[in-house]
Design a protein around this motif. Structure first.
Motif, PDB file in Angstrom:
ATOM      1  N   PRO A   1      -4.337  72.489 -25.285  1.00  0.00           N
ATOM      2  CA  PRO A   1      -5.333  72.242 -26.335  1.00  0.00           C
ATOM      3  C   PRO A   1      -4.836  72.579 -27.732  1.00  0.00           C
ATOM      4  N   ASN A   2      -3.702  73.278 -27.824  1.00  0.00           N
ATOM      5  CA  ASN A   2      -3.168  73.671 -29.127  1.00  0.00           C
ATOM      6  C   ASN A   2      -2.195  72.652 -29.713  1.00  0.00           C
TER       7      ASN A   2
ATOM      8  N   ASP B   1      -9.261  65.675 -21.221  1.00  0.00           N
ATOM      9  CA  ASP B   1      -8.433  66.441 -22.172  1.00  0.00           C
ATOM     10  C   ASP B   1      -9.383  67.015 -23.227  1.00  0.00           C
TER      11      ASP B   1
ATOM     12  N   LEU C   1      -3.225  66.161 -31.091  1.00  0.00           N
ATOM     13  CA  LEU C   1      -3.597  64.947 -30.377  1.00  0.00           C
ATOM     14  C   LEU C   1      -3.074  63.764 -31.189  1.00  0.00           C
TER      15      LEU C   1
ATOM     16  N   LYS D   1     -13.131  66.624 -27.952  1.00  0.00           N
ATOM     17  CA  LYS D   1     -13.484  67.045 -29.314  1.00  0.00           C
ATOM     18  C   LYS D   1     -13.486  65.858 -30.265  1.00  0.00           C
TER      19      LYS D   1
ATOM     20  N   ARG E   1      -8.949  68.030 -26.128  1.00  0.00           N
ATOM     21  CA  ARG E   1      -8.737  67.479 -27.468  1.00  0.00           C
ATOM     22  C   ARG E   1      -9.407  66.112 -27.604  1.00  0.00           C
TER      23      ARG E   1
ATOM     24  N   LEU F   1      -9.306  71.177 -33.844  1.00  0.00           N
ATOM     25  CA  LEU F   1      -8.529  70.045 -33.353  1.00  0.00           C
ATOM     26  C   LEU F   1      -7.393  69.710 -34.311  1.00  0.00           C
ATOM     27  N   LYS F   2      -6.175  69.659 -33.776  1.00  0.00           N
ATOM     28  CA  LYS F   2      -5.037  69.171 -34.549  1.00  0.00           C
ATOM     29  C   LYS F   2      -4.897  67.684 -34.248  1.00  0.00           C
TER      30      LYS F   2
END
Length: 287
Positions: A42-43, A251, A46, A256, A253, A72-73
């Motif tokens: 999750p880090n 997933d 995406l 989100k 990400r 969220l990245k």
């Protein structure tokens, strides 16, 4: 400043080559599943493949205004065609894509044996009929040439638009996959099949053209004002959505991003920026 990655023709060709040379897990590969879906890191950023307008613009808004607060990245890679985003998603070069509607994806999966699935609807880009010569539908007459997209689903969609506006008559039963051979009465019109992305550039060479909303906007056309005919949003099956390779729907990400893309903030952004030329179409995708 936006830091999205836009693929030029050369870069796209290089990516296509890399996709052909890279051995990636398939939907039936347990190892591939173990590193994706709900177990994805999750880090990590995406990575989403998107058409430049409006898809990448909407994602840029999310990235600049909503993603950080949601943890969220997000990285956006722009593609200018309708093939590589799905291929890249299938092969794991990107995590998701945002550029297409359900009829197109169904046709793509069938023809390419891919396993891309929709996640959430975001917006509708009404298909429109445009002309540099005609001022009204009544100006489109026998002997003139109309250009339509050459891919299966968008051509059928274009022919339906023409039929709905009385310019042609389609055979009974001709659905979303209608072809030129399904025209029962062309009413004297001639047709030219052209790649969807190049239709705006061809507009001056034909009497009229049916153009996808995103390409119309990129060409500085305003669908709500400049089109001679425009698809209705109500009951339209062509909403554009976020999509992933099957198995990656959970997933964190992706979940989100799906929530952010259906947020009140994104709704307002679409309505303010596109003034009816593109409209929000939030919610679950058609099965």
């Amino acid at each position: 400043m936006r830091k999205n990655i836009k693929l030029t023709a050369a870069a796209a060709a290089a990516l296509a080559l890399s996709l052909g040379l890279t051995a990636c897990g398939t939907a039936s590969d347990p190892a591939a599943k173990a590193e994706s879906g709900a177990k994805a890191d999750p880090n990590k950023a995406l990575v989403v493949a998107a058409s430049p307008t409006p898809h990448a613009d909407i994602l840029a808004y999310v990235k600049d205004n909503l993603a950080q607060k949601a943890g969220l990245k997000l990285e956006v890679r722009e593609f200018t065609d309708y093939v590589l985003p799905n291929t890249a998603t299938q092969q794991g070069q990107v995590d998701a894509n945002f550029f297409q509607h359900k009829p197109y994806l169904d046709d793509f999966n069938k023809k390419n044996k891919t396993t891309i699935v929709p996640v959430v609807n975001v917006h509708l880009e009404p298909l429109g009929l445009y002309s540099k010569k005609a001022k009204a539908l009544s100006d489109i007459t026998s002997g003139q040439t109309v250009a339509v997209p050459n891919d299966t689903t968008n051509e059928g969609r274009a022919l339906k638009l023409l039929a709905d506006n009385g310019l042609i008559t389609l055979k009974d039963g001709a659905g979303s996959g209608a072809k030129l051979s399904d025209i029962e009465d062309a009413k004297g019109l001639k047709f030219k099949e052209i790649e969807a992305a190049t239709l705006p550039r061809a507009l001056g060479d034909v009497d009229a053209a049916v153009i996808n909303g995103n390409y119309a906007i990129e060409a500085d056309l305003e669908p709500a004002k400049d089109s001679l005919a425009l698809e209705k949003a109500e009951g339209n099956p062509y909403a554009n959505f976020l999509a992933v390779k099957e198995g990656n729907e959970k997933d964190a990400r992706v979940e989100k991003l799906a929530k952010l893309l259906n947020s009140p903030e994104v709704k307002k952004f679409i309505e303010d920026k596109y003034a009816g030329s593109i409209v929000p179409a939030f919610g679950p995708t058609a099965k």
